[in-house]
Design a protein around this motif. Structure first.
Motif: not given
Length: 456
Positions: A45-50, A60-62, A103-104, A114-120
């Motif tokens: 959930n933290h990754l999705i929010k970020s 927000h990356i840091e 990636y962020l 992009p979809e492939f970045v979200e999955d990674v």
């Protein structure tokens, strides 16, 4: 003897002491095996929010990096006695967090995900868990190794966000990579496409990835460790007298999982039923040094005295109703609707039709979007289009439910005595389940009434 595949989920990684519980269970097996792990509780959930936040604000990356670094540092400090192991593991964690950070940063600069970045990005919660757990086992003298899905590779059909493992293509690679007599720790939740892209196996898909690996290996069993006592006859929070269900067929477990029982991901049964690998559900909080399942899911189909084994529910249902005298006669109506919704990425959970009404059961989050899409189709056969408020779907599951006279009568009489109105009934679509829809406010009373009728 074939290996056991054991899955430990986020519910096993909530508290500081949870990792030590997990290690005690692994030691109790005392044999080579494959461990599949989820992310620490809440990290996904933290990754999705970020991902949403960093598109506009790079700071927000840091914030995320600091959170992950602190969380892992605490886990490392508490679970390693050796300073040398602490430093070595933290260095590896820092390297993996830097990968995630890059990636962020890319998301921030392009202003999109992009979809492939979200999955990674979403796979990094599991990658951090597997890294830390493998190091903890190694530091305690256990022959353990982290094995990443991309290094096998665990091949999928390439669909981003909700991929399916290609068992035939993946099996030889998985068997070769995991062939040694040691403990392998594998991050769950993702596989890779044939061109090497990370593809997630659906939200909560670590159960499914563990099942896929078990199938590829021809495992002795898939052992899924939870913090609850296996499948129950009802949610104990709603029904204190709920009883543990010790045996389920694959079909029963699949129906219960689909309709809200949060013990297994709904797709977990899919890879295993064709090859007959059993699923053992364990309760890590009740572990006393002996590996003993609380619920066994297998091919055997048993009909109990009360027929019904469990009653469960899901609140994530709405109905899109298409009414018109010609909807059952005019060809192509349903095809046009399903194609349009599929293109919009909307999953249809079920379809119930009559000559004058088509009812589409959809997730609550999709209902407004689906209504707008179908309305724009301007179907001549449809004279009225309506969307219901969110409803509760209650599923009653058990082998023999369609064969035993009087089961449905007892069920609906119990509801009638509580003055509960049933909005829709579906029976016969599954040989082990009947389900019906009631207002959210009637959900708890409906479950209690049915459970009391059949179990108390």
């Amino acid at each position: 003897m074939n290996k056991i595949v054991a899955k430990f989920g986020g519910s096993n990684l909530k508290k500081k002491e949870d990792i030590q519980k997990l290690v005690r269970v692994i030691k109790a097996y005392d044999k080579p095996m494959v461990i599949v792990v989820s992310a620490f509780y809440g990290i996904t959930n933290h990754l999705i929010k970020s991902m949403v936040e960093v598109k506009k604000d790079e700071s927000h990356i840091e914030t995320l990096v600091h959170f992950l670094r602190q969380l892992k540092a605490e886990a490392i400090e508490e679970n390693f006695e050796s300073k040398e192991w602490q430093d070595k593991t933290m260095k590896a964690v820092e390297s993996r967090i830097r990968e995630l950070s890059r990636y962020l940063t890319g998301i921030h600069y392009i202003g999109d995900v992009p979809e492939f970045v979200e999955d990674v990005i979403l796979s990094y919660g599991e990658r951090l868990s597997s890294l830390v757990l493998a190091a903890i086992l190694q530091s305690q003298g256990i022959d353990a190794e982290e094995a990443l899905p991309e290094d096998m590779p665990l091949l999928t059909d390439g669909e981003f966000g909700n991929a399916t493992v290609d068992y035939d293509k993946a099996a030889p690679h998985v068997q070769e990579r995991l062939k040694e007599n040691k403990i392998y720790v594998v991050p769950g939740f993702y596989g890779v496409s044939e061109n090497g892209k990370v593809t997630l196996l659906g939200r909560g898909g670590s159960d499914y990835s563990a099942a896929a690996i078990a199938r590829c290996l021809g495992a002795e069993s898939l052992d899924v460790w939870k913090d609850v006592d296996g499948f129950m006859s009802a949610n104990p929070k709603l029904v204190p007298s709920a009883k543990r269900v010790t045996q389920l067929s694959y079909a029963e477990a699949a129906e219960l999982s689909y309709f809200g029982a949060s013990i297994l991901h709904p797709r977990t049964v899919e890879p295993l039923k064709e090859v007959g690998i059993p699923i053992h559900i364990g309760n890590i909080d009740a572990f006393d040094g002996i590996i003993e399942p609380r619920t066994v899911v297998q091919a055997t189909e048993t009909v109990t005295e009360q027929i019904i084994k469990s009653v469960t529910y899901s609140d994530d249902f709405c109905i899109l109703k298409l009414r018109g005298a010609g909807v059952g006669l005019k060809k192509g109506v349903l095809a046009k609707i399903t194609v349009a919704l599929d293109r919009a990425g909307i999953n249809i959970k079920s379809v119930i039709t009559s000559q004058v009404v088509i009812n589409l059961l959809l997730s609550a989050k999709d209902i407004k979007k689906a209504f707008d899409i179908v309305e724009k189709l301007e179907l001549s056969a449809v004279t009225e289009l309506t969307a219901t408020e969110q409803l509760s779907t209650i599923a009653v599951v058990g082998e023999g439910i369609l064969d035993q006279p009087g089961v449905a009568g007892r069920m609906f009489m119990a509801l009638a005595q509580k003055e509960i109105n049933v909005r829709m009934i579906v029976s016969g679509a599954s040989v082990v389940a009947s389900y019906f829809m009631v207002a959210n406010t009637d959900r708890d009373a409906a479950i209690e009434a049915i459970h009391q009728e059949f179990f108390d």
